[in-house]
Motif scaffolding. Sequence first.
Motif, mmCIF file in Angstrom:
data_model
loop_
_atom_site.group_PDB
_atom_site.id
_atom_site.type_symbol
_atom_site.label_atom_id
_atom_site.label_comp_id
_atom_site.label_asym_id
_atom_site.label_seq_id
_atom_site.Cartn_x
_atom_site.Cartn_y
_atom_site.Cartn_z
ATOM 1 N N PHE A 124 0.765 -1.224 0.004
ATOM 2 C CA PHE A 124 0.022 -0.087 0.017
ATOM 3 C C PHE A 124 0.834 1.286 -0.111
ATOM 4 O O PHE A 124 0.518 2.112 -0.849
ATOM 5 C CB PHE A 124 -0.929 -0.086 1.091
ATOM 6 C CG PHE A 124 -2.038 -1.193 1.191
ATOM 7 C CD1 PHE A 124 -2.077 -1.669 -0.065
ATOM 8 C CD2 PHE A 124 -2.720 -1.309 2.129
ATOM 9 C CE1 PHE A 124 -3.037 -2.664 -0.290
ATOM 10 C CE2 PHE A 124 -3.591 -2.635 2.132
ATOM 11 C CZ PHE A 124 -3.590 -3.249 1.277
ATOM 12 N N LEU A 125 1.870 1.514 1.085
ATOM 13 C CA LEU A 125 2.710 2.529 0.873
ATOM 14 C C LEU A 125 3.641 2.891 -0.309
ATOM 15 O O LEU A 125 3.414 3.873 -0.819
ATOM 16 C CB LEU A 125 3.644 2.507 2.101
ATOM 17 C CG LEU A 125 2.809 2.808 3.421
ATOM 18 C CD1 LEU A 125 3.793 2.653 4.722
ATOM 19 C CD2 LEU A 125 2.175 4.115 3.760
ATOM 20 N N PRO A 126 4.031 1.661 -0.820
ATOM 21 C CA PRO A 126 4.902 2.114 -2.082
ATOM 22 C C PRO A 126 4.309 2.315 -3.281
ATOM 23 O O PRO A 126 4.420 3.023 -4.085
ATOM 24 C CB PRO A 126 5.624 0.584 -2.349
ATOM 25 C CG PRO A 126 5.760 -0.161 -1.039
ATOM 26 C CD PRO A 126 4.618 0.363 -0.175
ATOM 27 N N ILE A 127 2.694 1.882 -3.346
ATOM 28 C CA ILE A 127 1.821 2.002 -4.329
ATOM 29 C C ILE A 127 1.390 3.515 -4.358
ATOM 30 O O ILE A 127 1.216 4.381 -5.310
ATOM 31 C CB ILE A 127 0.667 1.270 -4.478
ATOM 32 C CG1 ILE A 127 1.188 -0.278 -4.868
ATOM 33 C CG2 ILE A 127 -0.452 1.817 -5.452
ATOM 34 C CD1 ILE A 127 0.075 -1.179 -4.831
ATOM 35 N N ILE A 128 0.843 3.857 -2.890
ATOM 36 C CA ILE A 128 0.473 5.314 -2.726
ATOM 37 C C ILE A 128 1.703 6.388 -3.052
ATOM 38 O O ILE A 128 1.560 7.424 -3.856
ATOM 39 C CB ILE A 128 0.287 5.732 -1.303
ATOM 40 C CG1 ILE A 128 -1.008 4.720 -1.116
ATOM 41 C CG2 ILE A 128 0.188 7.070 -1.081
ATOM 42 C CD1 ILE A 128 -1.471 4.809 0.221
ATOM 43 N N LEU A 129 3.016 6.145 -2.576
ATOM 44 C CA LEU A 129 4.124 6.814 -3.162
ATOM 45 C C LEU A 129 4.285 6.975 -4.554
ATOM 46 O O LEU A 129 4.737 8.060 -5.197
ATOM 47 C CB LEU A 129 5.344 6.453 -2.259
ATOM 48 C CG LEU A 129 5.308 6.592 -0.704
ATOM 49 C CD1 LEU A 129 6.523 6.099 -0.031
ATOM 50 C CD2 LEU A 129 5.241 8.129 -0.440
ATOM 51 N N GLY A 130 4.515 5.764 -5.401
ATOM 52 C CA GLY A 130 4.606 5.810 -6.685
ATOM 53 C C GLY A 130 3.552 6.479 -7.508
ATOM 54 O O GLY A 130 4.051 7.209 -8.263
ATOM 55 N N LEU A 131 2.203 6.484 -7.001
ATOM 56 C CA LEU A 131 1.210 7.270 -7.635
ATOM 57 C C LEU A 131 1.309 8.738 -7.462
ATOM 58 O O LEU A 131 1.096 9.494 -8.456
ATOM 59 C CB LEU A 131 -0.113 6.933 -7.301
ATOM 60 C CG LEU A 131 -0.586 5.591 -7.626
ATOM 61 C CD1 LEU A 131 -2.001 5.159 -6.931
ATOM 62 C CD2 LEU A 131 -0.926 5.565 -9.180
#
Length: 305
Positions: free
Chosen positions: A86-93
């Motif tokens: 979740f955190l990597p996906i949010i940061l990547g977005l």
Amino acid sequence: MSINNIYRPQNKLNYSSYLYILPAFIFYILFVLLPLGDTLFTSFTQWNGISEKKWVGLENYTKNLSNKKITSSIKHSFILIIFYSFLPIILGLLIAGLMIRVKVRGMSTYRAILFLPQILSMIVVGIAWRWIYAPKGPLNSGLDFFGLEQVSRAWLGSFDYSLPFVGLIGTWVMFGFTMILFIAGVQKIPSELYDAAKVDGAGAISEFFNVTLPNLKGEIVVALVFTVTLALRNFDLIYITTGGGPGTSTMIPSMFIYKKAFQMNQVGSASSLGIMLTLLIFTLVSIILLIFKDKKWIIKIEKKW
């Protein structure tokens, strides 16, 4: 000439095309399906790896499900999903969304640096971060320098902080992957969509939710499947940093599989736990694919903004 004669060469071509995938299929049977089938059979037996297997049915599964330490380790894996997925996906977005609005000089170098953890061995990553989190490591030294001695502690030796701080290592490793994936996805979005959004008076947030996010659906699915799977089958990072401790505060199913199979000689029980973990991963991946198969989520976002 009859219709059958017309289509006969095409049928021969289709049948002969199966010969090209036959070696890969045989390889898949020998090295995937057969070991998986043997593991499934072993999961219903009591076996120490040497003597003959003794059939015990579902006993291994019931014991694993009734073991509070194992069920607690599954909860730990779900907590790691937050940090690994979740955190990597949010940061990547967020990075992908900012790239559309702001042009950064040297972006290729920036991306290469952030992607670097992906190409490093997890053993190297684990050793490096164990040194960073050490009682006299850089993190605590920095806190002491700024007068925060009461905050510094043995992070990986704490029952409360060890799991989330190991999870933060996973966030650091996976963030570069999701960023590269989403940046590649943003580059294939037609610029006309952003131009139309600007003409309609869309702001940065509205543009992100109405244009960028819906068009990154495929990349989000890939990121979720990959990161969730990695979080659940994680082993090397936990093994190097904490070994499952302190106590069982960072124990995950893969650690129990390792200990049961190679330290406690309970291969049958370890096999059953491995099958349970496989089913859990398969179930979560199937749920992700079913959720994103429905395109209504895009419409809801557009109506909201």
